[in-house]
Scaffold this motif. Structure first.
Motif, mmCIF file in Angstrom:
data_model
loop_
_atom_site.group_PDB
_atom_site.id
_atom_site.type_symbol
_atom_site.label_atom_id
_atom_site.label_comp_id
_atom_site.label_asym_id
_atom_site.label_seq_id
_atom_site.Cartn_x
_atom_site.Cartn_y
_atom_site.Cartn_z
ATOM 1 N N TRP A 152 -3.638 -103.451 18.913
ATOM 2 C CA TRP A 152 -3.206 -103.253 17.532
ATOM 3 C C TRP A 152 -2.866 -104.596 16.884
ATOM 4 O O TRP A 152 -2.362 -105.508 17.539
ATOM 5 N N LYS A 153 -3.097 -104.696 15.588
ATOM 6 C CA LYS A 153 -2.700 -105.890 14.829
ATOM 7 C C LYS A 153 -1.248 -105.719 14.388
ATOM 8 O O LYS A 153 -0.890 -104.701 13.787
ATOM 9 N N LEU A 154 -0.434 -106.729 14.660
ATOM 10 C CA LEU A 154 0.997 -106.623 14.410
ATOM 11 C C LEU A 154 1.327 -106.326 12.953
ATOM 12 O O LEU A 154 2.253 -105.563 12.658
ATOM 13 N N ASP A 155 0.576 -106.919 12.036
ATOM 14 C CA ASP A 155 0.930 -106.730 10.626
ATOM 15 C C ASP A 155 0.533 -105.361 10.077
ATOM 16 O O ASP A 155 0.872 -105.007 8.953
ATOM 17 N N GLU A 156 -0.180 -104.571 10.892
ATOM 18 C CA GLU A 156 -0.597 -103.235 10.456
ATOM 19 C C GLU A 156 0.277 -102.125 11.046
ATOM 20 O O GLU A 156 0.069 -100.940 10.751
ATOM 21 N N VAL A 157 1.242 -102.518 11.846
ATOM 22 C CA VAL A 157 2.067 -101.525 12.550
ATOM 23 C C VAL A 157 3.350 -101.235 11.772
ATOM 24 O O VAL A 157 4.101 -102.147 11.419
ATOM 25 N N GLY A 158 3.610 -99.947 11.530
ATOM 26 C CA GLY A 158 4.887 -99.538 10.957
ATOM 27 C C GLY A 158 5.909 -99.371 12.069
ATOM 28 O O GLY A 158 5.598 -98.865 13.150
ATOM 29 N N VAL A 159 7.110 -99.823 11.815
ATOM 30 C CA VAL A 159 8.189 -99.758 12.814
ATOM 31 C C VAL A 159 9.264 -98.800 12.312
ATOM 32 O O VAL A 159 9.894 -99.052 11.276
ATOM 33 N N LEU A 160 9.465 -97.697 13.023
ATOM 34 C CA LEU A 160 10.456 -96.706 12.618
ATOM 35 C C LEU A 160 11.739 -96.888 13.427
ATOM 36 O O LEU A 160 11.759 -96.660 14.634
ATOM 37 N N ARG A 161 12.780 -97.325 12.745
ATOM 38 C CA ARG A 161 14.100 -97.485 13.387
ATOM 39 C C ARG A 161 14.924 -96.244 13.055
ATOM 40 O O ARG A 161 15.479 -96.131 11.974
ATOM 41 N N VAL A 162 14.954 -95.305 13.996
ATOM 42 C CA VAL A 162 15.796 -94.118 13.810
ATOM 43 C C VAL A 162 17.238 -94.583 13.999
ATOM 44 O O VAL A 162 17.649 -94.941 15.106
ATOM 45 N N ALA A 163 17.993 -94.614 12.903
ATOM 46 C CA ALA A 163 19.271 -95.330 12.896
ATOM 47 C C ALA A 163 20.481 -94.412 12.925
ATOM 48 O O ALA A 163 20.518 -93.389 12.227
ATOM 49 N N TYR A 164 21.444 -94.802 13.743
ATOM 50 C CA TYR A 164 22.762 -94.162 13.738
ATOM 51 C C TYR A 164 23.787 -95.293 13.763
ATOM 52 O O TYR A 164 24.438 -95.559 14.770
ATOM 53 N N ALA A 183 10.563 -110.923 15.869
ATOM 54 C CA ALA A 183 10.405 -112.254 16.467
ATOM 55 C C ALA A 183 8.993 -112.459 17.001
ATOM 56 O O ALA A 183 8.488 -113.583 17.049
ATOM 57 N N ALA A 184 8.339 -111.358 17.379
ATOM 58 C CA ALA A 184 6.973 -111.446 17.922
ATOM 59 C C ALA A 184 5.908 -111.511 16.835
ATOM 60 O O ALA A 184 4.737 -111.742 17.133
ATOM 61 N N GLY A 185 6.334 -111.260 15.577
ATOM 62 C CA GLY A 185 5.362 -111.387 14.486
ATOM 63 C C GLY A 185 5.162 -110.174 13.603
ATOM 64 O O GLY A 185 4.386 -110.215 12.646
ATOM 65 N N ILE A 186 5.850 -109.082 13.889
ATOM 66 C CA ILE A 186 5.752 -107.928 12.991
ATOM 67 C C ILE A 186 6.563 -108.226 11.728
ATOM 68 O O ILE A 186 7.739 -108.607 11.823
ATOM 69 N N PRO A 187 5.968 -108.080 10.540
ATOM 70 C CA PRO A 187 6.684 -108.407 9.300
ATOM 71 C C PRO A 187 7.952 -107.568 9.126
ATOM 72 O O PRO A 187 7.953 -106.361 9.427
ATOM 73 N N ALA A 188 9.017 -108.206 8.638
ATOM 74 C CA ALA A 188 10.278 -107.489 8.420
ATOM 75 C C ALA A 188 10.084 -106.318 7.463
ATOM 76 O O ALA A 188 10.753 -105.283 7.579
ATOM 77 N N ALA A 189 9.141 -106.462 6.520
ATOM 78 C CA ALA A 189 8.878 -105.400 5.537
ATOM 79 C C ALA A 189 8.299 -104.146 6.195
ATOM 80 O O ALA A 189 8.313 -103.067 5.592
ATOM 81 N N ASN A 190 7.773 -104.277 7.408
ATOM 82 C CA ASN A 190 7.183 -103.131 8.110
ATOM 83 C C ASN A 190 8.232 -102.282 8.822
ATOM 84 O O ASN A 190 7.930 -101.204 9.328
ATOM 85 N N VAL A 191 9.469 -102.768 8.895
ATOM 86 C CA VAL A 191 10.533 -102.043 9.582
ATOM 87 C C VAL A 191 11.162 -101.038 8.616
ATOM 88 O O VAL A 191 11.703 -101.411 7.577
ATOM 89 N N VAL A 192 11.065 -99.768 8.965
ATOM 90 C CA VAL A 192 11.548 -98.684 8.109
ATOM 91 C C VAL A 192 12.755 -98.020 8.772
ATOM 92 O O VAL A 192 12.673 -97.598 9.933
ATOM 93 N N ASP A 193 13.871 -97.948 8.056
ATOM 94 C CA ASP A 193 15.057 -97.279 8.587
ATOM 95 C C ASP A 193 14.999 -95.779 8.312
ATOM 96 O O ASP A 193 14.657 -95.353 7.198
ATOM 97 N N ALA A 194 15.342 -94.979 9.322
ATOM 98 C CA ALA A 194 15.409 -93.525 9.177
ATOM 99 C C ALA A 194 16.779 -93.080 9.669
ATOM 100 O O ALA A 194 16.954 -92.801 10.860
ATOM 101 N N PRO A 195 17.783 -93.057 8.789
ATOM 102 C CA PRO A 195 19.148 -92.715 9.217
ATOM 103 C C PRO A 195 19.267 -91.247 9.624
ATOM 104 O O PRO A 195 18.879 -90.359 8.873
ATOM 105 N N GLN A 196 19.787 -91.011 10.823
ATOM 106 C CA GLN A 196 19.958 -89.649 11.306
ATOM 107 C C GLN A 196 21.417 -89.218 11.154
ATOM 108 O O GLN A 196 22.341 -90.031 11.285
ATOM 109 N N ALA A 197 21.633 -87.931 10.907
ATOM 110 C CA ALA A 197 22.983 -87.417 10.680
ATOM 111 C C ALA A 197 23.761 -87.271 11.982
ATOM 112 O O ALA A 197 24.977 -87.446 12.021
ATOM 113 N N LYS A 198 23.054 -86.919 13.052
ATOM 114 C CA LYS A 198 23.668 -86.789 14.381
ATOM 115 C C LYS A 198 22.753 -87.491 15.375
ATOM 116 O O LYS A 198 21.718 -88.036 14.999
ATOM 117 N N THR A 199 23.111 -87.452 16.659
ATOM 118 C CA THR A 199 22.334 -88.206 17.651
ATOM 119 C C THR A 199 21.394 -87.315 18.460
ATOM 120 O O THR A 199 21.022 -87.652 19.577
#
Length: 325
Positions: A152-164, A183-199
């Protein structure tokens, strides 16, 4: 005759004390989500410790602050000597410490470190946990290795941070993973936060579903959260949107039954792996630590941090055997 009567009276007087002395020592083990596989495993190994050392384990689920403080009073009423706790909110630390001292109970935290009003760890409550940020970096490294293996190309990958993020270790784990990927090269703009209500998995599913809807431009995804359930929720949400396992990659944290169930499915899913943390150490060692602190005066170290190992479908049987699971 008088001597015999006196001896009989002495024996009768001693009987209650003898019975009391024979009562087993009780140690509590309080967890915030008793239904979660991780805490079930901790309890299982704490029970093992109790059988080996000859004390009684009192298991109590404490899903909120009111039940936490009631449980501590309950333990005192049962004449327990102390307890291990993973609290529903780390900010309950001062109240928990006060209740423990009022009832003359030893207390040790596990998994989530208790903090004071200023958000600083409470120094006189020993703790066993993990370095959340370092564990998160292990997740990130595992994801990167598989991204590269798939070409996969790093700049094409979406990163889902399921956040609590309200839980400090939850924030640290997910930020460690995100930072490793960036740090490995995935753009910061590709990191998507998904806040969860519980764990749990359902909350992660709901959070991930919203994130996928808002970020449909990404055709390849990686996902992670504070535990296996968070990663699995993201995987189930991706499946529901037609994102197949060859375009989705998730790594959890914990090595719980949730992860094992996914590994045993005949067809691999996007749940690629989990960073295995040893529930045996967290359950077995903390229970013994509180028991020996209360009965032998052996105070546990202020902080004990355990490490993790990446577990996948391929190495899970061998790895679990090595850890005594």
């Amino acid at each position: 005759m008088q001597r015999r009567a006196a001896l009989t009276l002495a024996l009768l007087a001693a009987t209650p004390f003898a019975a009391q002395a024979a009562e087993p020592v009780k140690v509590g083990f309080l967890v915030k989500q008793a239904e979660e596989p991780w805490f079930q495993d901790e309890w299982k190994f704490a029970e093992q410790a109790a059988k080996e050392k000859g004390f009684t384990l009192v298991k109590i689920g404490v899903p909120n602050g009111e039940k936490t403080l009631a449980a501590i009073d309950n333990l005192a009423a049962q004449k327990a000597v102390g307890f291990v706790i993973c609290a529903p909110d780390v900010k309950l630390g001062v109240a928990i410490n006060r209740a423990a001292k009022r009832n003359n109970l030893k207390v040790m935290s596990v998994d989530d470190q208790l903090v004071d009003g200023a958000g600083k760890p409470i120094a006189d409550i020993p703790h066993m946990g993990i370095s959340g940020y370092e564990i998160g970096k292990q997740v990130g490294a595992g994801l990167l290795a598989e991204i590269k293996a798939r070409g996969w190309k790093l700049d094409e990958v979406g990163v889902l941070r399921v956040a609590y993020d309200q839980l400090p270790t939850g924030h640290d784990r997910t930020m460690g993973a995100a930072d490793a990927l960036k740090a490995a090269g995935i753009p910061a703009a590709n990191v998507v936060d998904a806040p969860q209500a519980k764990t749990d998995t359902e909350s992660a599913f709901n959070a991930a579903n919203i994130a996928f809807t808002k970020n449909a431009k990404f055709k390849k995804w990686v996902a992670f959260g504070l535990n296996d359930e968070a990663a699995l929720g993201a995987v189930r949400a991706a499946e529901g949107r037609g994102i197949k396992h060859d375009a989705m990659l998730a790594i959890g944290i914990g090595g719980s039954q949730t992860a094992l169930n996914e590994f045993t499915k005949p067809t691999p899913t996007a749940f690629f792996g989990t960073v295995l943390i040893s529930p045996k150490r967290h359950g077995y060692e903390t229970a013994i630590a509180v028991y020996e602190w209360a009965t032998k005066g052996k105070q546990p170290p202020p902080v004990t941090l355990t490490s993790g190992t990446l577990m996948t479908r391929q190495n899970q049987a061998e790895l679990r055997k090595q850890m005594g699971l």
